[in-house]
Enzyme design. Structure first.
Site, mmCIF file in Angstrom:
data_model
loop_
_atom_site.group_PDB
_atom_site.id
_atom_site.type_symbol
_atom_site.label_atom_id
_atom_site.label_comp_id
_atom_site.label_asym_id
_atom_site.label_seq_id
_atom_site.Cartn_x
_atom_site.Cartn_y
_atom_site.Cartn_z
ATOM 1 N N GLU A 28 4.298 -10.573 -6.377
ATOM 2 C CA GLU A 28 3.188 -10.731 -7.505
ATOM 3 C C GLU A 28 3.636 -10.042 -8.790
ATOM 4 O O GLU A 28 2.663 -10.200 -9.692
ATOM 5 C CB GLU A 28 1.922 -9.786 -6.777
ATOM 6 C CG GLU A 28 1.999 -8.496 -6.636
ATOM 7 C CD GLU A 28 2.527 -7.884 -5.310
ATOM 8 O OE1 GLU A 28 3.384 -8.668 -4.939
ATOM 9 O OE2 GLU A 28 2.266 -6.950 -4.952
ATOM 10 N N ASP A 45 -17.914 -10.866 -23.021
ATOM 11 C CA ASP A 45 -18.654 -10.800 -21.633
ATOM 12 C C ASP A 45 -20.020 -11.261 -21.624
ATOM 13 O O ASP A 45 -20.505 -12.211 -21.031
ATOM 14 C CB ASP A 45 -18.532 -9.719 -20.659
ATOM 15 C CG ASP A 45 -17.141 -9.272 -20.637
ATOM 16 O OD1 ASP A 45 -16.188 -10.134 -20.803
ATOM 17 O OD2 ASP A 45 -16.916 -7.992 -20.503
ATOM 18 N N SER A 46 -20.831 -10.661 -22.581
ATOM 19 C CA SER A 46 -22.293 -10.776 -22.830
ATOM 20 C C SER A 46 -22.558 -12.119 -23.268
ATOM 21 O O SER A 46 -23.461 -12.877 -22.916
ATOM 22 C CB SER A 46 -23.046 -9.809 -23.140
ATOM 23 O OG SER A 46 -22.820 -9.682 -24.549
ATOM 24 N N SER A 47 -21.495 -12.541 -24.106
ATOM 25 C CA SER A 47 -21.781 -13.830 -24.939
ATOM 26 C C SER A 47 -21.686 -15.063 -24.094
ATOM 27 O O SER A 47 -22.458 -15.971 -24.041
ATOM 28 C CB SER A 47 -20.981 -14.076 -26.159
ATOM 29 O OG SER A 47 -21.125 -13.018 -26.848
ATOM 30 N N GLY A 63 -22.999 -9.560 -28.051
ATOM 31 C CA GLY A 63 -22.267 -10.220 -29.058
ATOM 32 C C GLY A 63 -20.790 -10.143 -28.527
ATOM 33 O O GLY A 63 -19.832 -10.630 -29.194
ATOM 34 N N GLY A 64 -20.670 -9.062 -27.521
ATOM 35 C CA GLY A 64 -18.969 -9.028 -26.941
ATOM 36 C C GLY A 64 -18.614 -10.275 -26.354
ATOM 37 O O GLY A 64 -19.623 -11.140 -25.877
ATOM 38 N N LYS A 90 -10.960 -10.439 -16.584
ATOM 39 C CA LYS A 90 -11.501 -10.846 -17.974
ATOM 40 C C LYS A 90 -10.735 -12.403 -18.527
ATOM 41 O O LYS A 90 -11.641 -12.668 -19.365
ATOM 42 C CB LYS A 90 -10.799 -9.728 -18.764
ATOM 43 C CG LYS A 90 -11.069 -9.694 -20.155
ATOM 44 C CD LYS A 90 -12.458 -8.803 -20.500
ATOM 45 C CE LYS A 90 -12.895 -8.738 -21.839
ATOM 46 N NZ LYS A 90 -14.105 -8.178 -22.122
ATOM 47 N N HIS A 150 7.831 -7.205 -3.810
ATOM 48 C CA HIS A 150 6.860 -7.797 -4.366
ATOM 49 C C HIS A 150 6.798 -8.968 -5.252
ATOM 50 O O HIS A 150 6.993 -8.946 -6.328
ATOM 51 C CB HIS A 150 6.245 -6.601 -5.220
ATOM 52 C CG HIS A 150 5.850 -5.141 -4.710
ATOM 53 N ND1 HIS A 150 4.420 -5.241 -4.229
ATOM 54 C CD2 HIS A 150 6.277 -4.256 -4.128
ATOM 55 C CE1 HIS A 150 4.490 -4.133 -3.391
ATOM 56 N NE2 HIS A 150 5.550 -3.553 -3.435
ATOM 57 N N GLY A 167 0.846 -1.368 -0.006
ATOM 58 C CA GLY A 167 -0.063 -0.109 -0.056
ATOM 59 C C GLY A 167 0.987 1.314 -0.079
ATOM 60 O O GLY A 167 1.822 1.247 0.393
ATOM 61 N N CYS A 196 5.298 -6.225 1.544
ATOM 62 C CA CYS A 196 5.818 -4.558 1.513
ATOM 63 C C CYS A 196 5.030 -3.950 2.774
ATOM 64 O O CYS A 196 5.263 -4.037 3.900
ATOM 65 C CB CYS A 196 5.228 -4.177 0.220
ATOM 66 S SG CYS A 196 6.085 -2.408 -0.064
ATOM 67 N N TYR A 197 4.134 -3.182 2.433
ATOM 68 C CA TYR A 197 3.299 -2.165 3.588
ATOM 69 C C TYR A 197 2.843 -3.389 4.508
ATOM 70 O O TYR A 197 2.680 -3.333 5.585
ATOM 71 C CB TYR A 197 2.300 -1.522 2.993
ATOM 72 C CG TYR A 197 1.498 -0.701 4.169
ATOM 73 C CD1 TYR A 197 1.901 0.446 4.573
ATOM 74 C CD2 TYR A 197 0.255 -0.968 4.305
ATOM 75 C CE1 TYR A 197 1.309 0.920 5.794
ATOM 76 C CE2 TYR A 197 -0.440 -0.727 5.427
ATOM 77 C CZ TYR A 197 -0.019 0.579 5.946
ATOM 78 O OH TYR A 197 -0.755 1.107 7.160
#
Ligand code: XMP
Length: 514
Positions: free
Chosen positions: A172, A228-230, A225-226, A370, A170, A56, A83-84
């Protein structure tokens, strides 16, 4: 919490918090980001197998610094502070943290002292990524040093008996090459999580969950049709079949053949309950004379909601609305700092249907990134061309026709764009690009075709590489490919006599022209 072995990541404001979550999921272990103010009893109830305190931007030397409950360290659940997070753990348990004279930023060489726990399988020296100002100057009781760097004596610390660990660097980020191994050592080796987070297990659980929540009610879904919605529609279809009603709105601003493809795929192939709304005229009428890009966006967004609402009403009372909200949106809106996901920019392609419509929301991807939605789509059997589709803005081609939009310009743009995409795919560049598309420019230029002088439109090609759309560089497409695209567009698309290539990067340019 529906997954048994999971890791709770307490968000202390780092821009890398989402990366920690992703890295752990890549290991096959479910992880979730939670508020740092979570109480020990809430944690006990939700029962994670491991806890990670993120980094952070704050300094423990300031009173405003975020502090988690000290009793979290007494739950008997292994904790890793990053870290933090490591500094916070040290301080809360009786150690000391001070402002360092110099920031330590960038690569550092980690000298590993103990390879028994967190650093199992590492070499004696490893490259790690540092980014901190404060550092631990005194260890709490029961802790020992397991690694250091030139600048940080306490770059890695542990209380093995209590399974408490801290790293100043870090793990990650990709600049720490063995970071994933370190996280695996903590999550799997030390905490005992099973690698059971897979998309097929996700599908099974979600289907059960959706059926349980929905019962015999109907669910509405705005299908664009993208990606995510598909994927969303196919998952819901699998779960509740005919109780799902999809609405596809053709606003006249879509790419060539979009409506036909959606009908073929979802209505004919999947046999979904698909309602196609043709609203081209309405959208184009409202866009007449509008030049300002933000005005265009507003008009299109509002109209979309209006049309959707009207169609939904025709269907009678529907209780549920499914939305493809992704995890980054959730993190962003929940973060105490507004920071953890500030490097991710996501867009609701359907413009975010308002709550006042009175639906109960179903958001099965609320905890997915995603790339996990893409993996899910694959697992559900959606074709690659859907799963790996480039992002397409909600306002569609209206922001790719510069200036005033009309049907003639849109048709020209659609034809040119289809050629571009076809050639980019043929040349195997599609997967390498973040986005590629054509833009219709509001200028005419002189050309010569055969013996005749022409005075026609200009099409610009935009092709960019990017990780998250926050920054992007123009793609160095081969000249031969550009030549082919340009020749085809000029020869095949009536009304175009010039093609130019956009060689601007973001920043200072943006990906879209409007
Ligand atoms: P810019 O042009 O800001 O675009 O570099 C970044 C990413 O966002 C997409 N984009 C939009 N997506 N509604 C959307 O759903 C919009 O109004 C919008 N504007 C830009 C763009 O395609 C790129 O992926």
């Amino acid at each position: 919490m529906w997954h048994r072995d999971w890791v709770a990541i307490l968000d202390l404001g780092s821009q890398y918090t989402h990366l920690i979550a992703r890295r752990i999921r890549e290991l096959g272990v479910y992880s979730e980001i939670v508020d740092f103010r979570i109480t020990p009893s809430e944690l006990r109830e939700r029962n994670p197998k491991a806890i990670i305190l993120s980094g952070g931007p704050a300094s423990l030397t300031l009173r405003t610094a975020p502090v988690c409950d000290r009793d979290i360290f007494n739950l008997g659940i292994p904790v890793l502070g990053i870290c933090y997070g490591a500094q916070l753990m040290a301080k809360l348990l009786g150690g000391e943290v001070e402002r360092a004279k110099a920031h330590e930023y960038g690569k550092a060489i980690l000298r590993v002292k103990s390879k028994r726990t967190l650093f199992k399988g590492l070499n004696s020296q490893e490259v790690v990524w540092m980014s901190h100002a404060d550092k631990i100057t005194k260890l709490p009781e029961g802790f020992s040093v397991i690694s250091s760097t030139d600048n940080s004596l306490y770059a890695g610390i542990e209380n093995r008996k209590k399974k408490l660990y801290g790293v100043q660097f870090h793990p990650e980020v990709v600049h720490t090459p063995k970071g994933e191994k370190i996280l695996e050592n903590f999550v799997v080796g030390i905490s005992g999580c099973k690698k059971s987070w897979t998309m097929s297990s996700f599908i099974k659980t979600k289907i059960k969950e959706i059926r349980g929540a929905v019962g015999k009610e109907r669910v509405l879904c705005a299908l664009s049709g993208g990606v995510d919605s598909s994927v969303l529609a196919v998952l819901l279809h699998k779960a509740i079949r005919k109780q799902l009603i999809c609405i596809f709105i053709d606003n006249g601003l879509l790419r060539k053949g979009e409506r036909e493809t959606v009908v073929r795929r979802f209505k004919n192939y999947y046999r979904m309950n698909l309602k196609v709304v043709r609203a081209e005229d309405l959208f184009l009428k409202n866009l007449k004379g509008v030049i300002d890009p933000e005005k265009k966006r507003k008009i299109i967004g509002n109209l979309f909601i209006k049309v959707f609402e009207k169609e939904a009403k025709k269907l009678g009372k529907i209780k549920f609305l499914a939305q493809g909200t992704l995890y980054p949106d959730v993190i962003e809106s929940k973060s105490a700092w507004g920071g953890p996901s500030s490097t991710i920019k996501t867009h609701h392609n359907v413009g975010g249907l308002p709550e006042k419509l009175g639906f109960k929301l179903i958001e099965p991807f609320k905890f997915l990134f995603k790339d996990e939605v893409r993996a899910l789509g694959r697992e559900l059997g959606l074709p690659e061309e859907v799963v790996f589709r480039h992002p397409f803005p909600g306002p569609g081609l209206a922001v790719r026709v510069i200036g005033e939009v009309d049907k003639e310009k849109l048709d020209i743009l659609r034809e040119a764009d289809a050629i571009l995409i076809e050639e980019i795919k043929k040349a195997k560049f599609y997967e390498k690009l973040w986005q590629s598309f054509c833009v219709f420019l509001p200028v005419k230029s002189v050309g010569v075709m055969g013996d005749e002088r022409t005075y026609e439109n200009v099409i610009a090609i935009r092709a960019v590489e990017s990780q998250d759309a926050m920054t992007a560089s123009w793609a160095h497409l081969p000249y031969e490919l550009l030549e082919k695209i340009s020749n085809r567009i000029i020869n095949e698309v009536k009304g175009v006599n010039r093609v130019v290539y956009d060689i601007s990067s973001k920043p200072p340019s943006t990906i879209e022209w409007e």
